[in-house]
Each structure stands twice: as C-alpha cells, then as structure tokens.
Design a protein around this motif. Structure first.
Motif, PDB file in Angstrom:
ATOM      1  N   GLY A 133       0.803  -1.402   0.063  1.00 48.79           N
ATOM      2  CA  GLY A 133      -0.121   0.073  -0.014  1.00 48.79           C
ATOM      3  C   GLY A 133       0.961   1.357   0.008  1.00 48.79           C
ATOM      4  O   GLY A 133       2.120   1.167   0.315  1.00 48.79           O
ATOM      5  N   PRO A 134       0.530   2.460  -0.497  1.00 47.55           N
ATOM      6  CA  PRO A 134       1.302   3.650  -0.315  1.00 47.55           C
ATOM      7  C   PRO A 134       1.732   3.937   1.020  1.00 47.55           C
ATOM      8  O   PRO A 134       0.977   3.934   1.813  1.00 47.55           O
ATOM      9  N   ILE A 135       3.066   3.867   0.870  1.00 51.21           N
ATOM     10  CA  ILE A 135       3.866   4.398   2.060  1.00 51.21           C
ATOM     11  C   ILE A 135       5.239   4.975   1.930  1.00 51.21           C
ATOM     12  O   ILE A 135       5.825   4.518   0.710  1.00 51.21           O
ATOM     13  N   THR A 136       5.641   5.639   2.686  1.00 46.55           N
ATOM     14  CA  THR A 136       6.857   6.570   2.511  1.00 46.55           C
ATOM     15  C   THR A 136       7.407   6.174   4.058  1.00 46.55           C
ATOM     16  O   THR A 136       6.917   6.776   5.198  1.00 46.55           O
ATOM     17  N   CYS A 137       8.737   5.704   3.779  1.00 51.00           N
ATOM     18  CA  CYS A 137       9.230   5.217   5.372  1.00 51.00           C
ATOM     19  C   CYS A 137      10.730   5.298   5.191  1.00 51.00           C
ATOM     20  O   CYS A 137      11.703   5.493   4.232  1.00 51.00           O
ATOM     21  N   LYS A 138      11.417   5.381   6.592  1.00 46.93           N
ATOM     22  CA  LYS A 138      12.864   4.822   6.595  1.00 46.93           C
ATOM     23  C   LYS A 138      13.222   3.635   6.880  1.00 46.93           C
ATOM     24  O   LYS A 138      12.141   2.978   7.657  1.00 46.93           O
ATOM     25  N   LYS A 151      23.655   2.396   7.073  1.00 48.22           N
ATOM     26  CA  LYS A 151      23.236   3.675   7.115  1.00 48.22           C
ATOM     27  C   LYS A 151      21.644   3.537   6.909  1.00 48.22           C
ATOM     28  O   LYS A 151      21.316   2.851   6.045  1.00 48.22           O
ATOM     29  N   GLU A 152      20.859   4.467   7.499  1.00 45.53           N
ATOM     30  CA  GLU A 152      19.372   4.328   7.377  1.00 45.53           C
ATOM     31  C   GLU A 152      19.207   5.007   5.851  1.00 45.53           C
ATOM     32  O   GLU A 152      19.966   5.770   5.317  1.00 45.53           O
ATOM     33  N   GLN A 153      18.149   4.297   5.292  1.00 43.06           N
ATOM     34  CA  GLN A 153      17.662   4.910   4.030  1.00 43.06           C
ATOM     35  C   GLN A 153      16.145   5.244   3.886  1.00 43.06           C
ATOM     36  O   GLN A 153      15.385   4.598   4.756  1.00 43.06           O
ATOM     37  N   GLN A 154      15.933   6.371   3.018  1.00 43.68           N
ATOM     38  CA  GLN A 154      14.543   6.685   2.997  1.00 43.68           C
ATOM     39  C   GLN A 154      13.935   5.946   1.791  1.00 43.68           C
ATOM     40  O   GLN A 154      14.340   5.840   0.566  1.00 43.68           O
ATOM     41  N   HIS A 155      12.919   5.158   2.062  1.00 42.63           N
ATOM     42  CA  HIS A 155      12.059   4.497   1.085  1.00 42.63           C
ATOM     43  C   HIS A 155      11.086   5.516   0.373  1.00 42.63           C
ATOM     44  O   HIS A 155      10.097   6.086   1.258  1.00 42.63           O
ATOM     45  N   PRO A 156      10.843   5.885  -0.968  1.00 50.63           N
ATOM     46  CA  PRO A 156      10.091   6.970  -1.286  1.00 50.63           C
ATOM     47  C   PRO A 156       8.809   6.274  -1.392  1.00 50.63           C
ATOM     48  O   PRO A 156       8.408   5.144  -1.345  1.00 50.63           O
ATOM     49  N   LYS A 157       7.832   6.897  -1.552  1.00 45.30           N
ATOM     50  CA  LYS A 157       6.055   6.671  -1.555  1.00 45.30           C
ATOM     51  C   LYS A 157       6.082   6.167  -2.978  1.00 45.30           C
ATOM     52  O   LYS A 157       6.427   6.312  -4.063  1.00 45.30           O
ATOM     53  N   LYS A 158       5.546   4.832  -2.782  1.00 46.32           N
ATOM     54  CA  LYS A 158       5.421   3.721  -3.924  1.00 46.32           C
ATOM     55  C   LYS A 158       3.913   3.455  -4.015  1.00 46.32           C
ATOM     56  O   LYS A 158       3.308   3.114  -2.920  1.00 46.32           O
ATOM     57  N   ASN A 159       3.420   3.326  -5.138  1.00 46.90           N
ATOM     58  CA  ASN A 159       1.898   2.558  -5.211  1.00 46.90           C
ATOM     59  C   ASN A 159       1.887   0.929  -4.716  1.00 46.90           C
ATOM     60  O   ASN A 159       3.091   0.355  -4.913  1.00 46.90           O
ATOM     61  N   GLU A 165      14.394  -0.524  -5.396  1.00 49.18           N
ATOM     62  CA  GLU A 165      15.821  -0.826  -4.648  1.00 49.18           C
ATOM     63  C   GLU A 165      16.274   0.018  -3.831  1.00 49.18           C
ATOM     64  O   GLU A 165      16.371   1.342  -4.144  1.00 49.18           O
ATOM     65  N   LEU A 166      16.931  -0.302  -2.612  1.00 45.04           N
ATOM     66  CA  LEU A 166      17.661   0.746  -2.044  1.00 45.04           C
ATOM     67  C   LEU A 166      19.114  -0.066  -1.577  1.00 45.04           C
ATOM     68  O   LEU A 166      18.950  -1.170  -1.396  1.00 45.04           O
ATOM     69  N   ASN A 184      25.451 -18.472  11.356  1.00 39.54           N
ATOM     70  CA  ASN A 184      24.001 -17.916  11.188  1.00 39.54           C
ATOM     71  C   ASN A 184      24.202 -16.389  11.245  1.00 39.54           C
ATOM     72  O   ASN A 184      23.585 -15.829  12.196  1.00 39.54           O
ATOM     73  N   PHE A 185      24.720 -15.785  10.234  1.00 37.36           N
ATOM     74  CA  PHE A 185      24.815 -14.224  10.367  1.00 37.36           C
ATOM     75  C   PHE A 185      23.497 -13.821   9.863  1.00 37.36           C
ATOM     76  O   PHE A 185      23.009 -14.077   8.688  1.00 37.36           O
ATOM     77  N   THR A 186      22.871 -13.076  10.604  1.00 40.60           N
ATOM     78  CA  THR A 186      21.496 -12.483  10.457  1.00 40.60           C
ATOM     79  C   THR A 186      21.298 -11.029  10.520  1.00 40.60           C
ATOM     80  O   THR A 186      21.845 -10.403  11.303  1.00 40.60           O
ATOM     81  N   LEU A 187      20.689 -10.665   9.442  1.00 42.72           N
ATOM     82  CA  LEU A 187      20.445  -9.068   9.333  1.00 42.72           C
ATOM     83  C   LEU A 187      19.024  -8.871   9.687  1.00 42.72           C
ATOM     84  O   LEU A 187      18.171  -9.419   9.094  1.00 42.72           O
ATOM     85  N   HIS A 188      18.717  -7.857  10.559  1.00 41.23           N
ATOM     86  CA  HIS A 188      17.428  -7.449  10.878  1.00 41.23           C
ATOM     87  C   HIS A 188      16.981  -6.140  10.273  1.00 41.23           C
ATOM     88  O   HIS A 188      17.708  -5.410  10.352  1.00 41.23           O
ATOM     89  N   PHE A 189      15.837  -6.071   9.687  1.00 42.39           N
ATOM     90  CA  PHE A 189      15.227  -5.100   9.103  1.00 42.39           C
ATOM     91  C   PHE A 189      14.032  -4.363   9.691  1.00 42.39           C
ATOM     92  O   PHE A 189      13.430  -5.193  10.160  1.00 42.39           O
ATOM     93  N   GLU A 190      14.034  -3.188   9.799  1.00 40.60           N
ATOM     94  CA  GLU A 190      13.197  -2.432  10.340  1.00 40.60           C
ATOM     95  C   GLU A 190      12.746  -1.317   9.591  1.00 40.60           C
ATOM     96  O   GLU A 190      13.511  -0.680   9.031  1.00 40.60           O
ATOM     97  N   TYR A 191      11.351  -0.918   9.682  1.00 40.56           N
ATOM     98  CA  TYR A 191      11.164   0.507   9.078  1.00 40.56           C
ATOM     99  C   TYR A 191      10.209   1.286  10.136  1.00 40.56           C
ATOM    100  O   TYR A 191       9.729   0.847  11.110  1.00 40.56           O
ATOM    101  N   SER A 192      10.490   2.765   9.718  1.00 38.78           N
ATOM    102  CA  SER A 192       9.355   3.645  10.729  1.00 38.78           C
ATOM    103  C   SER A 192       9.155   4.673   9.680  1.00 38.78           C
ATOM    104  O   SER A 192       9.700   5.236   8.686  1.00 38.78           O
ATOM    105  N   GLU A 193       7.762   5.147  10.029  1.00 35.88           N
ATOM    106  CA  GLU A 193       7.133   6.083   9.127  1.00 35.88           C
ATOM    107  C   GLU A 193       7.382   7.522   9.840  1.00 35.88           C
ATOM    108  O   GLU A 193       7.353   8.498   9.162  1.00 35.88           O
ATOM    109  N   ASP A 194       7.760   7.587  10.973  1.00 34.40           N
ATOM    110  CA  ASP A 194       7.917   8.843  11.911  1.00 34.40           C
ATOM    111  C   ASP A 194       9.357   9.205  12.213  1.00 34.40           C
ATOM    112  O   ASP A 194       9.480  10.089  12.959  1.00 34.40           O
ATOM    113  N   GLY A 195      10.117   8.087  12.159  1.00 31.08           N
ATOM    114  CA  GLY A 195      11.463   7.923  12.295  1.00 31.08           C
ATOM    115  C   GLY A 195      11.881   7.780  13.797  1.00 31.08           C
ATOM    116  O   GLY A 195      13.085   8.025  14.369  1.00 31.08           O
TER     117      GLY A 195
END
Length: 351
Positions: A133-138, A151-159, A165-166, A184-195
C-alpha cells in the motif's frame, strides 16, 4: 491465573496470555480509582511507548550482496552449470537471498546461502522492497551482534505492488584484519514512518565466510580441466568469480577470530595458518557438505568421504607421479594410486 481489569463500571476478565495495547500517542488515565488490575503481578506497568507489530505495508523480497567473489559447490563440472553455484535467479538477475525461490535449480541450494567478503571490505548490499500500500518510510538494518550497522535509507512513496531498490552501506569494518566464520549471520530489517517508532520487517540469515584479506584468486594455476582449476567463473552471472565452499569453510572455520593478535603481518599470517592447519592433524578432513542432503533428499556431493576423509592421506601419490603424460587423456590430471593402479578424480581436497 486470570487477570481482571475494572474500567469504569464495566468488568473485563482475561483468562490467560499477554495483553498488549498499542496507541499512536499516549494513554492517559484520568483517575487511578477508575483503573485497577488484579493478578499474580499487581498494578499496571508503565514503560516507553512501543510501535505496533508490522501490518505488512512493506515487504523485503530480494537481496544482492556487493561481493567480489561468490561461493560455489565443490563439484562444479561446468561453468554453465547453474545449479552448483550458490546464487539465486529471479527474472534473469542474480541475488543472494529471495523471499521466494522460483527457479527450480534454486530450490535445492543451501538455506541459509553462503556468502563471502574480506574483513577489509565495506559491507554493501542492495535490497528490493515491494509495497502493499502507499507508504513512505525510513529503513534501517543491523546484524544480530550489532557489529554491522548500516546507514538508514529513505524509502520513497510507492503505489501498491511497486518494487524499489535501496543500497545499504556499513562504513565500519568491525572484524577488520581477522578471519571469521559466522554460520548464522542474520540481518534484521526495520522500518519507521515517523523516524521514532520502528517496526520489525524481516530477518534474513546467511552463512558468512569472512576472509582475512582479499583471496589470491589469480594466483591459482588455471589448468586445462575445469575440475582442476580454482578459478571458477559462473557464466550465467557474467562470469562472476567463485570460490569452492570447502576452501572457505576450512579456512574461515579454522582461522576464526585470528589475524590481528601478532606484532607483525608475518606473525599474523603464521597464526592464521597454524590455526587452519591444526584441523589437518587428524588426517581426516571432510568437505563442507559431506553426508548432507539437499532439500529434496538427494546428497549434495556425489561421493561421501565423511567416514575416511579426503584422499590426500590415503597413500595416494602426488600428481607428478602419474605415469600418464598425454594431455589429451583426462586421466593424466587425476591422482594415481600406485598400489592399486587406480586413477582417482581430483577435487578441492586432493591437492
């Protein structure tokens, strides 16, 4: 034991389990007398506000590691044999992780997939996201041990259903000048709409072989037979250079944690090599996936030497003692067992 909550004149009983309430802003109780709780733990616990669980607004679907070398099976017989290169294909492009493995050859590859970097490299990767769904977030990423923090990345608003890609970069080199085997090297992904409030998205696991320095790939002699060379290249993936997994496994497992304790580079080299070759004292070295099966139940390796170990210690002579010298005869590149007169195919463990 059940929990009882009294809110105004109403009575609510919870018969078991945890009850969690999430709110976009603060919850204010106007009167202590109107809110009470009884149970094994008395009272109400006040803590920092937390973000609600992910509702799936954004999906992580692909990851490509920026690496000089990929990892391959120990029995690659052709550079075009895609099933034995530990990379994944999607729509003609190649990745190191996919949320869904669509290529039939990929379904039988290891999970987690092995990857390799040098400890002196910056860790860089490109991730592909798909919106529900439309969302813009870090978006932020770090590994389980919080050694690699990207480094944190900004995900632009997409439909809805759009892919984007980031590229994520970790500027620090937490294991610089050491060998590491992170199974067992693990990468954890998180996102935030308000930072401020961060929502868990997905965790992705790899087997990371971290070499001390950049491997001396070009120092290996490129012999006529593909099975005899360590200069393995994956033709489907633009001739990307690959390294046999057992070489990485023995080297990184044996030398893990070593590389920066000596006073000089030469001393550190000696420490790393001593640690690696200590494994050879048993005279029973096996390959990375010896005796293991693929997801479909078939063996990863065509020969199982898990009982006796690799052939270098089984009384087989050096290749120079091979009586066949005609380069047109494939047996000329095999090991010759003088006791039995047998020609034995060379592999990564048969030097």
């Amino acid at each position: 034991m059940g929990k009882e909550s009294y809110i105004g004149g109403d009575y609510i009983e919870t018969t078991g389990g945890d009850a969690k309430t999430f709110a976009g802003k603060s919850i204010v109780n106007s009167s202590v007398q109107q809110f009470a709780q009884t149970g094994e733990t008395a009272g109400v616990s006040y803590k920092a506000n937390a973000a609600p669980p992910s509702l799936g607004s954004l999906d992580l679907i692909k990851i490509k590691i920026n690496t000089t070398f990929d990892v391959c099976h120990d029995e690659v017989s052709s550079f075009s044999e895609f099933k034995n290169f530990w990379i994944l294909e999607d729509k003609g492009k190649y990745y190191h992780w996919l949320s869904l493995r669509g290529n039939s050859d990929d379904k039988n590859k290891p999970d987690p997939l092995p990857i390799t970097l040098a400890s002196t490299d910056n860790f860089v990767f490109t991730a592909t996201f798909k919106t529900k769904g439309p969302i813009t977030c870090k978006i932020r990423v770090q590994d389980s041990n919080k050694k690699y923090v990207f480094k944190e990345q900004q995900h632009p608003k997409k439909n809805k259903d759009e892919e984007h890609e980031l590229t994520f970069t970790c500027d620090t080199k937490p294991y610089k000048d050491t060998v590491q085997y992170l199974e067992n090297f693990t990468l954890h992904f998180e996102y935030s709409e308000d930072g401020t409030n961060w929502v868990p998205m997905k965790s992705v696991k790899f087997c990371l072989y971290l070499t001390w320095k950049t491997p001396l790939y070009n120092n290996f002699e490129n012999l006529p037979s593909v099975s005899d060379t360590m200069q393995i290249k994956c033709q489907p993936n633009k001739n990307q250079k690959n390294i046999f997994e057992t070489l990485l496994w023995l080297g990184c497992k044996g030398g893990s944690g070593k590389g920066n304790t000596g006073k000089t580079k030469e001393e550190n080299e000696e420490i790393v090599l001593d640690s690696i070759f200590k494994q050879f004292e048993t005279l029973k070295i096996i390959r990375r996936r010896e005796g293991q099966n693929r997801p479909d139940g078939t063996s990863y390796l065509t020969k199982n030497w898990s009982a006796e170990g690799l052939g270098y210690w089984r009384g087989i002579s050096a290749v120079d003692a091979n009586p066949l010298t005609d380069a047109r005869d494939p047996r000329a590149y095999m090991f010759y067992d003088a006791a039995t007169g047998a020609y034995i195919e060379r592999t990564v463990g048969l030097f």
